[in-house]
Design a protein around this motif. Structure first.
Motif, PDB file in Angstrom:
ATOM      1  N   GLN A 219     -25.112 -21.856 -36.845  1.00 11.10           N
ATOM      2  CA  GLN A 219     -26.941 -21.973 -37.033  1.00 11.10           C
ATOM      3  C   GLN A 219     -28.101 -21.111 -37.484  1.00 11.10           C
ATOM      4  OE1 GLN A 219     -27.729 -23.059 -32.776  1.00 11.10           O
ATOM      5  NE2 GLN A 219     -26.307 -25.348 -33.159  1.00 11.10           N
ATOM      6  N   THR A 220     -28.087 -19.844 -37.284  1.00 18.03           N
ATOM      7  CA  THR A 220     -29.139 -18.900 -37.647  1.00 18.03           C
ATOM      8  C   THR A 220     -29.105 -18.608 -39.237  1.00 18.03           C
ATOM      9  OG1 THR A 220     -28.402 -17.853 -35.972  1.00 18.03           O
ATOM     10  CG2 THR A 220     -29.964 -16.714 -37.287  1.00 18.03           C
ATOM     11  N   ALA A 221     -27.290 -18.541 -39.609  1.00 22.32           N
ATOM     12  CA  ALA A 221     -26.950 -18.459 -41.259  1.00 22.32           C
ATOM     13  C   ALA A 221     -27.231 -20.107 -42.011  1.00 22.32           C
ATOM     14  CB  ALA A 221     -26.151 -18.086 -41.512  1.00 22.32           C
ATOM     15  N   ILE A 222     -27.675 -20.722 -41.644  1.00 22.38           N
ATOM     16  CA  ILE A 222     -28.284 -21.855 -41.653  1.00 22.38           C
ATOM     17  C   ILE A 222     -29.298 -22.309 -41.607  1.00 22.38           C
ATOM     18  CG2 ILE A 222     -28.471 -24.349 -41.479  1.00 22.38           C
ATOM     19  CD1 ILE A 222     -25.055 -24.161 -40.762  1.00 22.38           C
ATOM     20  N   PHE A 223     -29.989 -21.707 -40.671  1.00 21.18           N
ATOM     21  CA  PHE A 223     -31.135 -22.092 -41.449  1.00 21.18           C
ATOM     22  C   PHE A 223     -32.044 -21.174 -41.244  1.00 21.18           C
ATOM     23  CE2 PHE A 223     -31.962 -25.278 -38.895  1.00 21.18           C
ATOM     24  CZ  PHE A 223     -30.462 -25.756 -37.546  1.00 21.18           C
TER      25      PHE A 223
END
Length: 86
Positions: free
Chosen positions: A23-27
């Motif tokens: 999620q961190t990488a996506i956001f």
């Protein structure tokens, strides 16, 4: 049995960690993508403003040149001497 529960808890923790990292990488990716889109947008707006100024200046120059040519045309002795007699 206890080892299985501990292993299952460890796996659950790792899966949660992987999910959080994804999620961190996506956001973060979307954040940088948004920054890039905003930067491109501001550059295009700047280019549009420059183009508008340039077109305005070209239009003003064209009007001035056409007025000068029109003045020369109507004050030309050649034009008045070639008028047909009525």
């Amino acid at each position: 049995m206890m080892e299985m529960c501990a292993a299952k808890m460890a796996v659950d923790s790792l899966l949660k960690l992987v999910s959080d990292l994804k999620q961190t990488a996506i956001f973060s990716g979307f954040g940088s993508l948004n920054d890039h889109v905003e930067q491109c947008g501001s550059e295009l707006n700047h280019q549009a403003e420059n183009t508008d100024r340039m077109l305005s200046r070209i239009g003003e120059e064209a009007v001035a040149i056409l007025e000068a040519l029109e003045s020369l045309y109507y004050s030309s002795t050649l034009r008045t001497s070639q008028l047909p007699l009525q």
